[in-house]
Design a protein around this motif. Sequence first.
Motif, PDB file in Angstrom:
ATOM      1  N   ARG A  40       0.799  -1.218   0.000  1.00  0.00           N
ATOM      2  CA  ARG A  40       0.000   0.000   0.000  1.00  0.00           C
ATOM      3  C   ARG A  40       0.839   1.279   0.000  1.00  0.00           C
ATOM      4  N   ASN A  41       2.137   1.155  -0.186  1.00  0.00           N
ATOM      5  CA  ASN A  41       3.017   2.309  -0.303  1.00  0.00           C
ATOM      6  C   ASN A  41       3.883   2.134  -1.541  1.00  0.00           C
ATOM      7  N   TYR A  42       4.667   3.168  -1.874  1.00  0.00           N
ATOM      8  CA  TYR A  42       5.392   3.155  -3.136  1.00  0.00           C
ATOM      9  C   TYR A  42       6.865   2.824  -2.945  1.00  0.00           C
ATOM     10  N   LEU A  43       7.329   1.847  -3.733  1.00  0.00           N
ATOM     11  CA  LEU A  43       8.736   1.477  -3.802  1.00  0.00           C
ATOM     12  C   LEU A  43       9.313   2.017  -5.096  1.00  0.00           C
ATOM     13  N   ASP A  44      10.433   2.708  -4.983  1.00  0.00           N
ATOM     14  CA  ASP A  44      11.089   3.319  -6.133  1.00  0.00           C
ATOM     15  C   ASP A  44      12.427   2.619  -6.359  1.00  0.00           C
ATOM     16  N   LEU A  45      12.613   2.060  -7.551  1.00  0.00           N
ATOM     17  CA  LEU A  45      13.866   1.412  -7.922  1.00  0.00           C
ATOM     18  C   LEU A  45      14.463   2.184  -9.094  1.00  0.00           C
ATOM     19  N   GLY A  46      15.699   2.644  -8.928  1.00  0.00           N
ATOM     20  CA  GLY A  46      16.289   3.459  -9.975  1.00  0.00           C
ATOM     21  C   GLY A  46      17.748   3.145 -10.221  1.00  0.00           C
ATOM     22  N   VAL A  47      18.197   3.424 -11.434  1.00  0.00           N
ATOM     23  CA  VAL A  47      19.597   3.296 -11.814  1.00  0.00           C
ATOM     24  C   VAL A  47      20.047   4.633 -12.390  1.00  0.00           C
ATOM     25  N   LYS A  48      21.182   5.151 -11.874  1.00  0.00           N
ATOM     26  CA  LYS A  48      21.723   6.413 -12.346  1.00  0.00           C
ATOM     27  C   LYS A  48      23.112   6.190 -12.915  1.00  0.00           C
ATOM     28  N   ALA A  49      23.374   6.822 -14.033  1.00  0.00           N
ATOM     29  CA  ALA A  49      24.695   6.757 -14.659  1.00  0.00           C
ATOM     30  C   ALA A  49      25.172   8.176 -14.935  1.00  0.00           C
ATOM     31  N   TYR A  50      26.439   8.438 -14.585  1.00  0.00           N
ATOM     32  CA  TYR A  50      27.007   9.778 -14.744  1.00  0.00           C
ATOM     33  C   TYR A  50      28.397   9.641 -15.346  1.00  0.00           C
ATOM     34  N   TYR A  51      28.654  10.431 -16.397  1.00  0.00           N
ATOM     35  CA  TYR A  51      29.965  10.394 -17.043  1.00  0.00           C
ATOM     36  C   TYR A  51      30.366  11.810 -17.422  1.00  0.00           C
ATOM     37  N   HIS A  52      31.602  12.175 -17.121  1.00  0.00           N
ATOM     38  CA  HIS A  52      32.127  13.430 -17.635  1.00  0.00           C
ATOM     39  C   HIS A  52      33.576  13.250 -18.050  1.00  0.00           C
ATOM     40  N   ASP A  53      33.947  14.004 -19.058  1.00  0.00           N
ATOM     41  CA  ASP A  53      35.312  14.011 -19.577  1.00  0.00           C
ATOM     42  C   ASP A  53      35.740  15.469 -19.673  1.00  0.00           C
ATOM     43  N   ASN A  54      36.648  15.870 -18.777  1.00  0.00           N
ATOM     44  CA  ASN A  54      37.156  17.241 -18.760  1.00  0.00           C
ATOM     45  C   ASN A  54      38.542  17.286 -19.388  1.00  0.00           C
ATOM     46  N   SER A  55      38.751  18.244 -20.257  1.00  0.00           N
ATOM     47  CA  SER A  55      40.043  18.435 -20.908  1.00  0.00           C
ATOM     48  C   SER A  55      40.622  19.771 -20.463  1.00  0.00           C
ATOM     49  N   TYR A  56      41.858  19.733 -19.919  1.00  0.00           N
ATOM     50  CA  TYR A  56      42.548  20.934 -19.433  1.00  0.00           C
ATOM     51  C   TYR A  56      43.790  21.151 -20.303  1.00  0.00           C
ATOM     52  N   ASP A  57      43.843  22.275 -20.969  1.00  0.00           N
ATOM     53  CA  ASP A  57      44.930  22.523 -21.910  1.00  0.00           C
ATOM     54  C   ASP A  57      45.766  23.706 -21.445  1.00  0.00           C
ATOM     55  N   TYR A  58      46.993  23.414 -20.975  1.00  0.00           N
ATOM     56  CA  TYR A  58      47.982  24.430 -20.644  1.00  0.00           C
ATOM     57  C   TYR A  58      49.358  23.764 -20.718  1.00  0.00           C
TER      58      TYR A  58
END
Length: 607
Positions: A412-430
């Motif tokens: 009688r209540n809500y179950l939340d099932l989730g999958v999260k994916a996070y990707y970043h690619d940072n380029s530093y030029d000096y």
Amino acid sequence: MGYEKQKVRVNHYHLKQANIVYMKPSSVTLKEVQIKAPPISARNDTLVYRVGAFAKIGDKHLEDVLKRLPGVKVSENGTVSVQGKAINKFYIEGMDLMGNNYNQVTQNMPIDAVTSVEVLENHQPVKMLQGKQLSDKAALNIKIDKSHKSRPFGELEGGLGLSPTRWDNRAFVTHIANKSQLLLSGKMNNTGNDLSEETTEHIDVTDLEAFEPITSPLLTTDLVQEQLPQNRYLYNKSYAGGVNFLRKLSDNSTLRFNTQLYEDHSSRNNSIEYIFGGFHPLSLREDASMKKKDFTIVPILKYELNSANTFVSDELRVSVSKKSAITAILSNESSINETVKTHPSYIQNYFSSSFPVGNTILQAKSLIRYFDRTESLNDISDSTIIYNCSNRYAFKSFVAKGTLSTKFLLFRNYLDLGVKAYYHDNSYDYNGNTHHQDLNVIFSPSYYVKYGKRSGLTIALPIGWMYARLLPVNESIKNRGFFSLSPEISFNHAFSDEFSLGFSASIGNSNDTKPFYSPDFLRIGYRTVYLYDSNLYKNTDYLLSLRLKYRNLASMFFSNLSVSYSNGKRESYFHYDYTDSLNIIRQIQGENNYKTFIINGMADKTF
């Protein structure tokens, strides 16, 4: 009542047949009746503030009245909060014209055009999640006076002063109809008033998946803020404008277009003296004369379908900025001319959806952004060679994150099932190219137990894998991965319509990402040098918070008390070396903990 008395003799009637008596109407004069609407009224989870009851002589715009509404506060940057928490939506006649950029409305909407301000408590903006997903945030809905609907209205104001020449002008036009809304605003002044607030975009606290912070610039063009009001010391020419249009495509779908524009040319002079203690005391005096230029334009296009069965939202935005600062500095008798330029820009798309699949609810969200920023620093000194430099920095970033979750009834209540994916690619030029890559995959089950009308408990147990990789120039590739368990619990209990309590606790882990990575020293000013450690670190944060809220509409008394505690653990710290010629800042591996305890209370009584 309303008829005359009559007397009829019995012999006027006839036996054994129908006899009809006609009554004669009469008028009754009623005593004078006065009807007064209460300043505040409640309807379910909606509080209605009657604007006329709170407006005072001299009030011009909506923000002037919002500051007086019991339980409602407006911060210096225009953020509106209710009972101590920032609002999650700002509606005009039930439609989201401005998104999170509602300062243009609060600071420009004429008071006489607004009849009431509605506070939608415990507001869940996604209709199909109402009653299924806990929300303790409020939204604002502005009700427009009937005489101002379906016709354009606005204000035009201009001011000019001579010796010296000063000008302060503004224009505001809006059209609020049943199926469309249009709002145009523009301001310009050279009186030292900051117009950047007109384009301030507030964070949507109900959907943090839509928020991805911009990496801080290595160089800054900001002016040093003084304690004096800004218009006492700043020389400026500032311009701000907005074009906002919303079209209702159907009862549940809208198409929205917003464009924000900001331009500023400012100058100022200042003298600052620094005194550093320690084994080698140092005294530094700076006299600076600075000129800066800022330009930013942000067009946004958003489509939204929000019905009881389906939610689809897609927002595309582009941001282009140019910033520069030219400063003439006299540092301990050394003369330096410094020029800083930075050009940040990005393109971003955010998609969010919710729809039923059988007896469950499926949610999908994704954010993609490409960010590009170039920065340059040029210092020329006629007396100190060490201050001569010419550096160029380039930063590029690609971010992609997505969430897929399902929600269904369990006991009688809500179950939340989730999958999260996070990707970043940072380029530093000096002096070469350095990459920092980050990948997080998190499984986040949560269970929402609702009891009563405004009470509920949410328990979440996210578990995931966090991986980071650093590819520095002329060094071996470094990588690090770890499992993360980040439990969360939030609880909200309404003892009555007047009194409620909230509690939350969480543990969070994240990879530590620096603004810039380079094996070389980075000059960020004529005398300030950074050296970042080319290692990978993680952050751990422990958070506790308790909130009490009380309100009494009859006496117009609102109060809230919040207590929060945070404990952060870092694996590195910064070491500062101040010398006669340079400030050298190094990142060093080592234990670095901080603790914060905050008590914040507010009592608001309107007479």
